[in-house]
Design an enzyme around this catalytic site. Structure first.
Site, PDB file in Angstrom:
ATOM      1  N   TYR A  57       0.827  -1.200   0.000  1.00 45.95           N
ATOM      2  CA  TYR A  57       0.000   0.000   0.000  1.00 45.95           C
ATOM      3  C   TYR A  57       0.865   1.256   0.000  1.00 45.95           C
ATOM      4  O   TYR A  57       1.680   1.468   0.890  1.00 45.95           O
ATOM      5  CB  TYR A  57      -0.943   0.022   1.197  1.00 45.95           C
ATOM      6  CG  TYR A  57      -2.073  -0.983   1.144  1.00 45.95           C
ATOM      7  CD1 TYR A  57      -2.357  -1.688  -0.023  1.00 45.95           C
ATOM      8  CD2 TYR A  57      -2.863  -1.238   2.259  1.00 45.95           C
ATOM      9  CE1 TYR A  57      -3.391  -2.606  -0.075  1.00 45.95           C
ATOM     10  CE2 TYR A  57      -3.903  -2.157   2.219  1.00 45.95           C
ATOM     11  CZ  TYR A  57      -4.152  -2.843   1.047  1.00 45.95           C
ATOM     12  OH  TYR A  57      -5.178  -3.765   1.012  1.00 45.95           O
ATOM     13  N   LEU A 212     -18.368  -0.399   0.194  1.00 48.11           N
ATOM     14  CA  LEU A 212     -19.225   0.618  -0.426  1.00 48.11           C
ATOM     15  C   LEU A 212     -19.066   0.627  -1.937  1.00 48.11           C
ATOM     16  O   LEU A 212     -19.480   1.571  -2.619  1.00 48.11           O
ATOM     17  CB  LEU A 212     -18.903   2.006   0.146  1.00 48.11           C
ATOM     18  CG  LEU A 212     -19.150   2.175   1.650  1.00 48.11           C
ATOM     19  CD1 LEU A 212     -18.742   3.568   2.105  1.00 48.11           C
ATOM     20  CD2 LEU A 212     -20.605   1.899   1.995  1.00 48.11           C
ATOM     21  N   GLY A 215     -17.385   3.550  -3.409  1.00 49.77           N
ATOM     22  CA  GLY A 215     -18.153   4.780  -3.241  1.00 49.77           C
ATOM     23  C   GLY A 215     -19.469   4.788  -3.988  1.00 49.77           C
ATOM     24  O   GLY A 215     -20.299   5.684  -3.789  1.00 49.77           O
TER      25      GLY A 215
END
Length: 339
Positions: A57, A212, A215
């Site tokens: 990451y 999600l 988004g």
């Protein structure tokens, strides 16, 4: 914040996990160190202790930021999960993959970046389809015996591989996988075909990434806002928009945000599930934290299930056929307790 046990272990983790893939500004996006620290401050103030990262990451910056933060706080408070597999350099063919050599090398580098003596949870990041699962488990178990890792977990791997691994680990006395990280959301429910039933069987906690859908489930694309999800993605097609509209309708009923509804649907499933909520801004995290105060009714859960329902394919849908249930249960299907 409430706490859950991670898988079959006694490890207590917060009901929301902080995703830190955006800690760092490499690639032209993300949170700088000051903002990342502020996000972690808010998370810990709310009672959060479960942090998710990976060696790759932000080219290792995510781990470095977390290391700088926890080295100035109570290290034992935090449950830090990181991952190995993906390349952090391209110097040789064993600087990536699931093999033991890369595992040991990657863990040593993660420990340095995290400024810690141990990793709480180590995930295999992505299955490479060549390394024997017994090699992986033996390596993870050795790291646990050495005190460098506390618990083993696995991500983005076929259900049969994980099942074979946990089945093999039991008679060998090796540490089993206690958590399974996969993409899972109202828009991406395909893990319900094999992965989630497998996790339930072995008592593993599911830690979904992209809960999600990048988004999309916040409704921002329906409002005309911009984001990183491309228009042709399955997160922004006609089906996903239909699902998102139902999420937004229920959010209006509850006077909360669509994100709260999408996350709470996941948290109210009949299996252990801890969503990973990423944030690159403090207000994003603050909004996600309000999910813990939301409760979906039975009717609302049913509406979300119906809106996002997928075909399980064979044999999942076959098992649901009335004739099959009648023959398998002799007419007593509705009267028999289900696991």
């Amino acid at each position: 914040m409430q706490y859950k046990l991670l898988g079959r272990s006694g490890l207590k983790v917060s009901e929301l996990c902080l995703g830190t893939m955006g800690f760092g500004t490499e690639g032209g996006w993300g949170a700088d160190q000051e903002t990342s620290f502020a996000i972690m401050d808010k998370f810990t103030e709310a009672g959060g202790n479960f942090i998710d990262t990976a060696n790759i990451y932000k080219l290792g910056t995510s781990e470095k930021i977390i290391g700088d933060y926890i080295s100035n706080h109570d290290r034992d408070y935090f449950v830090v999960a990181t991952k190995y597999t993906l390349k952090d350099n391209a110097t040789n063919p064993n600087a990536s993959g699931n093999n033991r050599k890369n595992m040991m090398r990657s863990v040593e580098q993660s420990l340095k970046r995290l400024k810690t003596d141990f990793i709480d949870v180590l995930y295999l990041h992505i299955w490479d389809d060549i390394t024997p699962i017994d090699e992986v488990l033996r390596g993870l178990d050795d790291l646990i015996k050495q005190g460098k890792v506390n618990y083993a977990a696995i991500s983005d791997t076929p259900a049969w591989v994980v099942a074979k691994g946990n089945t093999l680990a039991e008679p060998m006395g090796w540490s089993q996988f206690i958590a399974l990280q996969v993409e899972y959301s109202l828009i991406q429910r395909t893990p319900e075909r094999e992965l989630i039933p497998m996790a339930k069987h072995f008592g593993m906690t599911v830690t979904p990434w992209a809960p999600l859908a990048g988004g999309a489930l916040t409704g921002k694309y329906l409002r005309g806002e911009q984001g990183r999800v491309k228009a042709e993605s399955n997160r922004r097609n006609e089906n996903s928009e239909r699902i998102t509209r139902e999420v937004m309708t229920i959010a209006e009923e509850l006077n909360c945000t669509p994100a709260h509804v999408a996350l709470k649907w996941m948290m109210q499933q009949n299996f252990s599930c801890i969503p990973i909520v990423g944030a690159t801004k403090v207000d994003q995290l603050q909004d996600n934290l309000r999910t813990i105060d939301v409760t979906l009714s039975t009717d609302q859960l049913k509406r979300l299930d119906n809106a996002s329902n997928i075909s399980l394919g064979f044999p999942g849908d076959f098992f649901k056929e009335e004739a099959v249930r009648t023959n398998s249960f002799g007419g007593f299907y509705d009267k028999v307790e289900k696991r």
